[in-house]
Design an enzyme around this catalytic site. Sequence first.
Site, short mmCIF file in Angstrom:
data_model
loop_
_atom_site.label_atom_id
_atom_site.label_comp_id
_atom_site.label_asym_id
_atom_site.label_seq_id
_atom_site.Cartn_x
_atom_site.Cartn_y
_atom_site.Cartn_z
N GLU B 61 45.18 -23.97 17.40
CA GLU B 61 45.41 -24.71 18.65
C GLU B 61 45.55 -26.21 18.41
O GLU B 61 46.31 -26.89 19.11
CB GLU B 61 44.25 -24.44 19.63
CG GLU B 61 44.17 -22.99 20.11
CD GLU B 61 43.47 -22.05 19.13
OE1 GLU B 61 42.93 -22.53 18.11
OE2 GLU B 61 43.47 -20.83 19.38
N HIS B 112 42.69 -17.75 31.83
CA HIS B 112 41.36 -17.18 31.62
C HIS B 112 40.26 -18.22 31.79
O HIS B 112 39.26 -18.23 31.09
CB HIS B 112 41.27 -16.52 30.24
CG HIS B 112 42.14 -15.29 30.09
ND1 HIS B 112 43.49 -15.31 30.32
CD2 HIS B 112 41.82 -14.03 29.71
CE1 HIS B 112 44.00 -14.10 30.10
NE2 HIS B 112 43.00 -13.30 29.74
N ASP B 120 34.51 -10.58 28.14
CA ASP B 120 34.46 -11.28 26.85
C ASP B 120 33.25 -12.19 26.73
O ASP B 120 32.83 -12.54 25.62
CB ASP B 120 35.74 -12.10 26.63
CG ASP B 120 36.89 -11.25 26.10
OD1 ASP B 120 36.63 -10.09 25.70
OD2 ASP B 120 38.03 -11.73 26.11
N ARG B 170 42.60 -15.02 34.86
CA ARG B 170 42.91 -13.67 34.41
C ARG B 170 43.00 -12.62 35.52
O ARG B 170 43.90 -11.78 35.49
CB ARG B 170 41.84 -13.23 33.40
CG ARG B 170 42.02 -11.82 32.91
CD ARG B 170 40.88 -11.39 31.99
NE ARG B 170 41.07 -10.01 31.57
CZ ARG B 170 40.12 -9.10 31.52
NH1 ARG B 170 38.87 -9.43 31.83
NH2 ARG B 170 40.37 -7.88 31.13
#
Lengths: 298, 318
Positions: B61, B112, B120, B170
């Site tokens: 990233e 998300h 998660d 999400r």
Amino acid sequence: MNFKVHKTLNQSFIAAIMADIQQLHHLATQVRRDILRMVHGAKSGHPGGSLGCADFVTALYAEVMDHQPSFNMDGVGEDVFFLSNGHISPVFYSVLARTGYFPVSELASFRKLNSRLQGHPATHEHLPGVRIATGSLGQGVSVAVGAALAKKMNGDTKHVYVLMGDGEIQEGQNWEAFMFAAHNKVDNLIVTIDYNGQQIDGSTQQIMGLGSDIEAKLKAFGWEVMHMDGHQMESILDTLSKAKSASGKGKPIFIIMKTEMGYPVDFMMGSHKWHGVAPNDAELEKALSQLTTPLADY
Amino acid sequence: MKTFEVQNVKDTRSGFGAGLHELGKQNPNVVALCADLTGSLKMDAFQKDFPERFVQVGIAEANMIGMAAGLTIGGKIPFTGTFANFSTGRVYDQIRQSVAYSGKNVKICASHAGVTLGEDGATHQILEDIGMMKMLPGMTVINPCDYNQTKAATIAIAKHNGPVYLRFGRPAVPNFTPENQEFEIGKAVLLNEGKDVTILATGHLVWKAIEAGHLLAAQGIDAEIINIHTIKPLDAQAILESVRKTKCVVTAEEHQRNGGLGDSVAQLLSMSFPAPLEMVAVNDSFGESGTPDELMKKYGLDTTDIVKAVEAVIKRKN
């Protein structure tokens, strides 16, 4: 000046090249005087690496790159350069001023309040020639890869150059960029590492060894690797010419440039001591006495 | 209380994907970068139809943000895509130096966000991103509420010259704002006029604020509901105009109290028009694994939490 390396040279051409190189030497020496005077004037800054890279940055801007000092941020149709090790801003600023990007008198404002010449290069004050802020290390190669991709998307055949420090290669982001550039065949990119073996806290070997073979590391990552002597103008011009010839062949290019921090000021060389310390009045005088040029100080 | 027709139930990230695909058709300078989450970010359609402008960066990233900054040098308009956590906290210094301080035209698109990421767990449920991003000088911060609005926001930010943080999520949520709406950055959307309390909501909490508005109406409380899709620049004029009328405020967001919308509103009110304020937000805590609905309930981000906050803030008036 438009230097080209030829295998067969006639006498007048050799004479012209030697005159060119003499001019580059004068300019690089003047850049070194500027560096020392700027850092002295600001009572802070990073003279060691700036002095060590003076020949290379001078050669890039005065000879190698096709660039427009009128300055357009997008740099479409011209070569662009990024200084990833932003702390050696004095060499960058001096070369930009001396190649027409802004008045040399402005070098006196280095690190002062309300200046366009920030401690580390920035776009925020709109200094012509600077395309990205650097200083927090490890980011310049990624930016350069992006700029190189943009050139490819634009059908622009010019090159993207980056200078990075050797201590800087300890930052992990560089290795992300190295992987990406090789995987994606970013072959219009020429990265030069200032391999002086010094960082702020000591030698790179003491602090965080770069490994005995940086060449093997980069080759393993899929890069074309070259070497040059950062204090021999002929070596710099020759290697950059070879690098340009090697571009466009599917591999990004990495040049390991051997330099001496503080070069050629005798009491500044061979140690990390002058990485980030300004000379006092006596030290400045002594250093300047070793750097004579027909050009004028700012 | 006005009623809103729910056209369908869709995830906001799909709105981003649709908007990005539309931009691919509209603007040849739009480039998309993704860090190995193309499916999750719904960037597949763009990748398929504009492969020459799609950059797969792998799980890297920091490099993605740096490359996005570099792509602007050459006139590209890069949209980066990954989870909100990896879009902000992981790459804060890259955004700060190479994008914000350098004034680059990069669109950081973050999916998300918040606890609705769900199972998660807290490693991925960032609740600090709005705060981090709004602190950066020159950064625009947008958190649209549904599919249609996320699509419209995605298209709108390509026309804005400057760094933008676009936050979405999400889960599938009610899609109720107009299709093909004009999205105006920094312009709050008045959803329901009321006189007793101002509810300022952002992101997934906008629909919950509407649900709360109906429950409150049944109790005789007339709530003014405003969708603050842009947290920075904050629509101070719209907020102050409403609060001058209602004299109290509830903010609602899927984010920490610290640094979020509530924090921005508190700053505005304390300096311009002091009024009682209650915040529906996560209170200095990490999330955990669970379903989105379970987590919204446990962390105090549900419709009933907004109702309770309104009841509390009205009691504090006068």
